[in-house]
Design an enzyme around this catalytic site. Structure first.
Site, PDB file in Angstrom:
ATOM      1  N   CYS A 123      -0.596   1.807  13.833  1.00 38.46           N
ATOM      2  CA  CYS A 123      -0.515   2.746  12.714  1.00 38.46           C
ATOM      3  C   CYS A 123      -1.859   2.747  11.990  1.00 38.46           C
ATOM      4  CB  CYS A 123       0.648   2.419  11.786  1.00 38.46           C
ATOM      5  SG  CYS A 123       0.533   0.819  10.969  1.00 38.46           S
ATOM      6  N   ARG A 148       4.012   0.043   8.931  1.00 40.58           N
ATOM      7  CA  ARG A 148       4.881   0.467  10.033  1.00 40.58           C
ATOM      8  C   ARG A 148       4.716  -0.350  11.304  1.00 40.58           C
ATOM      9  NH1 ARG A 148       2.754   6.428   9.805  1.00 40.58           N
ATOM     10  NH2 ARG A 148       0.929   5.175   9.266  1.00 40.58           N
ATOM     11  N   ASP A 169       4.702   7.542   6.578  1.00 41.37           N
ATOM     12  CA  ASP A 169       4.042   6.325   6.104  1.00 41.37           C
ATOM     13  C   ASP A 169       4.685   5.841   4.800  1.00 41.37           C
ATOM     14  OD1 ASP A 169       2.334   4.326   5.425  1.00 41.37           O
ATOM     15  OD2 ASP A 169       0.547   5.440   6.048  1.00 41.37           O
TER      16      ASP A 169
HETATM   17  P1  4NP Z   1       0.583   1.769   7.640  1.00 43.85           P
HETATM   18  O1  4NP Z   1       0.438   2.206   6.104  1.00 43.85           O
HETATM   19  O2  4NP Z   1      -0.352   2.666   8.427  1.00 43.85           O
HETATM   20  O3  4NP Z   1       2.013   2.026   7.985  1.00 43.85           O
HETATM   21  O4  4NP Z   1       0.206   0.301   7.709  1.00 43.85           O
HETATM   22  C1  4NP Z   1      -0.815   2.289   5.455  1.00 43.85           C
HETATM   23  C2  4NP Z   1      -1.382   1.167   4.915  1.00 43.85           C
HETATM   24  C3  4NP Z   1      -2.605   1.223   4.283  1.00 43.85           C
HETATM   25  C4  4NP Z   1      -3.270   2.434   4.216  1.00 43.85           C
HETATM   26  C5  4NP Z   1      -2.709   3.553   4.762  1.00 43.85           C
HETATM   27  C6  4NP Z   1      -1.485   3.481   5.403  1.00 43.85           C
HETATM   28  N1  4NP Z   1      -4.517   2.503   3.565  1.00 43.85           N
HETATM   29  O5  4NP Z   1      -5.069   3.632   3.468  1.00 43.85           O
HETATM   30  O6  4NP Z   1      -5.077   1.486   3.167  1.00 43.85           O
END
Ligand code: 4NP
Length: 153
Positions: A7, A13, A124
């Site tokens: 992800c 996720r 997300d």
């Molecule tokens: P993930 O969620 O892709 O499901 O781990 C996110 C976590 C951090 C960020 C974006 C999405 N970020 O921009 O830091």
């Protein structure tokens, strides 16, 4: 067989998918034959532990995060893993853009095997805060990947 969930940040996720899939592997006595990990398309969260929302879900369902830390995907991963599974359209665009050409066949989207849900992303929870929705979507999708690895291991 080596499976990699991917992800954007690798704190919400994909670590949840990794922990849930690891439990499915344990339940099916497949941890010797099948490895699972998760990585990020960005380096934004590199070194960080899973988001508290993901940690809470893992605790609720007695799932082990195996001391996970966010790790960006690297070129070599496309050769080392057999299945590389993204969570949403942005992940898929990133993965396809950075994958060495001969590895592009290894890239799949999380719901590619989920009857009636093909093409659906896993939104997300970093933005939505709906970590329970993430869990429920993964719970529907992951048994199909378990079947896939049983057939292809
Ligand atoms: P993930 O969620 O892709 O499901 O781990 C996110 C976590 C951090 C960020 C974006 C999405 N970020 O921009 O830091």
């Amino acid at each position: 067989m080596k499976v990699l969930f991917v992800c954007l940040g690798n704190i919400c996720r994909s670590p949840m998918a990794e922990a849930m899939f690891y439990q499915l592997l344990k339940d099916n006595a497949l941890t010797e034959e099948v490895e699972v990990a998760s990585k990020a398309t960005s380096s934004e969260e590199e070194g960080n532990r899973p988001h508290p929302g993901t940690q809470k879900i893992l605790a609720t369902y007695h799932l082990d995060d195996r001391d996970h830390r966010s790790t960006p995907i690297r070129r070599q991963d496309f050769f080392d893993y057999d299945l590389i599974i993204g969570m949403d359209d942005m992940n898929m665009r990133h993965l396809r853009a950075i994958a060495p050409k001969e590895t592009k066949d290894k890239i799949f989207a999380i719901n590619d095997l989920t009857p009636g849900h093909q093409g659906e992303p896993i939104p997300d929870p970093w933005y939505t805060q709906r970590f329970d929705d993430t869990y429920n979507s993964l719970r529907r999708a992951l048994p199909h990947w378990l079947d896939y690895v049983k057939e292809h291991k």
